[in-house]
Write an enzyme that holds these catalytic residues in place. Structure first.
Site, PDB file in Angstrom:
ATOM      1  N   ARG A 282       2.220  14.239  12.632  1.00 15.35           N
ATOM      2  CA  ARG A 282       3.150  13.840  11.536  1.00 15.35           C
ATOM      3  C   ARG A 282       2.823  15.552  10.883  1.00 15.35           C
ATOM      4  NH1 ARG A 282       1.193   7.368   9.033  1.00 15.35           N
ATOM      5  NH2 ARG A 282      -1.313   8.586  10.434  1.00 15.35           N
TER       6      ARG A 282
ATOM      7  N   ASP B 278       5.711   0.820  11.792  1.00 10.88           N
ATOM      8  CA  ASP B 278       4.637  -0.240  11.479  1.00 10.88           C
ATOM      9  C   ASP B 278       4.516  -1.433  11.068  1.00 10.88           C
ATOM     10  OD1 ASP B 278       3.560   1.973  10.353  1.00 10.88           O
ATOM     11  OD2 ASP B 278       4.196   1.523   8.091  1.00 10.88           O
TER      12      ASP B 278
ATOM     13  N   LYS C  32       0.707  -1.395  -0.199  1.00 11.08           N
ATOM     14  CA  LYS C  32       0.049  -0.015  -0.109  1.00 11.08           C
ATOM     15  C   LYS C  32       0.537   1.257   0.233  1.00 11.08           C
ATOM     16  CE  LYS C  32      -1.320   1.477   4.100  1.00 11.08           C
ATOM     17  NZ  LYS C  32      -1.537   2.805   3.660  1.00 11.08           N
ATOM     18  N   ASN C  33       2.033   1.375   1.019  1.00 12.80           N
ATOM     19  CA  ASN C  33       2.869   2.519   1.010  1.00 12.80           C
ATOM     20  C   ASN C  33       3.330   2.761  -0.164  1.00 12.80           C
ATOM     21  OD1 ASN C  33       1.876   2.894   3.820  1.00 12.80           O
ATOM     22  ND2 ASN C  33       2.811   1.850   4.518  1.00 12.80           N
TER      23      ASN C  33
ATOM     24  N   CYS D 100      -4.313   7.940  10.081  1.00 11.50           N
ATOM     25  CA  CYS D 100      -4.111   7.118  11.779  1.00 11.50           C
ATOM     26  C   CYS D 100      -3.956   7.953  13.179  1.00 11.50           C
ATOM     27  CB  CYS D 100      -3.620   6.112  11.784  1.00 11.50           C
ATOM     28  SG  CYS D 100      -3.834   4.799  10.691  1.00 11.50           S
TER      29      CYS D 100
END
Length: 421
Positions: A124, A309, A22-23, A119
């Protein structure tokens, strides 16, 4: 709202096909904004975050087509931009939406992008993205929760040192620099495999990039990019998650499509717990053996260090370890929100500042728990797989952002898991 029910205590044994990262897929999808020719992608994961990015790109003028009869195949075509505004309603759902900022500024000379969501695992900030664009000649204005970037003289190549190796900022600035005039040098860059994959895609589109995967990246701007065909790399986070599913259940799982080279230092830590992790012709195999994993200390770090992660998943495995483990989180300040939920299942965890001391117990007990973010949610699933009795995981919409077919994949290995309304 859906929830997941798990009847735990069953040893997993079977085969799982890992999805694409996904990233890696999200920034590569945003790269379609840089060219007026089609970008064809293979191995695109079927995830909520992918759907969110597709909707945002369509709003900006990208035609997004899933190829019939070809699962995971997507064509993205942006012959012209219809808008340069990424609205709050879409961006608030996913922090990666800010990755359209660099491509929009590079192609259109302006962008208006809502400050992002995602999230709630800690601050961030996007200040690194903005400072890097300013170093390339962009004028930045923050107004009403939106970033408004313009380039009165166009983007110009220049030198910029990231104050910290931010993955998103490295990706955004690298994409913007592909169409800037002159050469851009980015220092102290993030080195994650997903950045290397983005650079490979951009290179296939005609960009001139050197050093991706190292702290020093050089981009020579070109007049325009063209279409390309690119295959997304496998998801190292999902791979590690299923590896730890084998460890926490003392099982054996073959993970097709996985690549050990993407693990970084996490591979040594997994092996130190007693897991046997080996490459196969089709991917890797992970064997947890017939005993509890050993307690191992970890500290999250940028790649090739231990990935933040997989911190929550590792903590779940350490909850049933033989011995204790000190887990230190250096990336996000709020990434221990899964701790109270694990303790509801009988885990012994003491948190002090950025560190959590986990004292392994003989076994966990099923309980109703609540997911707080993407990786925390899957850590609770892992704990449920090892626990006696029934575990009920609520607020699982987080899972759908990052794990495709989770329940089906685990059931194929013998897990008693189901999603219920």
């Amino acid at each position: 709202m859906d929830k997941i029910l798990i009847q735990g205590g069953k040893r997993l044994d079977g085969r799982i096909a890992v999805s694409a990262a996904k990233n890696a897929a999200l920034p590569i999808m945003a790269a379609a904004l840089l060219a007026d020719e089609p970008l064809e992608l293979e191995n695109v994961p079927d995830l909520a975050d992918i759907s969110s990015m597709r909707r945002l790109l369509q709003l900006l003028g990208v035609e997004a087509i899933h190829k019939a009869g070809a699962p995971g195949r997507m064509a993205l075509h942006c012959p012209e931009l219809l808008s340069t505004t990424a609205p709050y309603d879409l961006v608030r759902k996913m922090r990666a939406s800010v990755l359209v900022l660099g491509p929009l500024v590079a192609r259109a000379g302006e962008a208006r992008v809502s400050l992002p969501g995602g999230c709630a695992i800690g601050t961030r900030p996007v200040d690194i993205h903005l400072s890097g664009l300013e170093a390339m000649g962009a004028v930045i204005d923050l107004d009403g929760g939106y970033i408004h970037a313009t380039t009165p003289k166009g983007l110009q190549g220049g030198d910029f040192r990231l104050p910290m190796p931010s993955v998103g900022a490295t990706e955004n600035l690298m994409m913007a620099a592909t169409l800037a005039k002159g050469t851009t040098r980015l220092q102290n860059c993030a080195c994650e495999p997903e950045i290397v994959d983005l650079a490979a895609c951009l290179t296939a589109m005609g960009a001139k990039i050197e050093g991706a995967g190292t702290p020093d990246i050089r981009i020579e701007g070109v007049a325009q990019l063209h279409g390309a065909l690119h295959r997304i790399i496998p998801d190292r986070i999902e791979t590690a998650t299923y590896a730890m599913a084998a460890g926490i259940t003392r099982g054996r799982i073959e993970i097709d499509g996985a690549d050990l080279a993407l693990f970084g230092d996490a591979l040594d830590k997994l092996r130190a717990t007693g897991l046997v992790v080996e490459a196969t012709e089709t991917g890797i195999v992970v064997d947890g053996g017939d005993r509890r994993p050993l307690g191992v200390d970890v500290m999250t770090q940028p790649f090739p260090g231990f990935a933040t992660d997989i911190q929550a998943q590792f903590m779940a495995m350490m909850c049933v370890a033989d011995g204790a483990a000190m887990i230190t989180e250096t990336i996000f300040e709020n990434r221990f929100m899964h701790v109270p939920e694990l303790m509801r299942m009988g885990a012994r965890i003491t948190v002090q500042g950025p560190s959590a001391l986990v004292r392994g117990v003989e076994g966990l007990k099923g309980a109703p728990v609540m997911a707080t973010d993407l990786r925390a949610s899957v850590s609770l699933v892992l704990a449920g797989l090892a626990a006696s009795g029934t575990t009920e995981v609520n607020r699982i919409y987080h899972l759908d952002r990052g794990y495709a077919g989770l329940e089906a994949k685990l059931r194929a290995c013998g897990a008693l898991i189901e999603r219920v309304a």
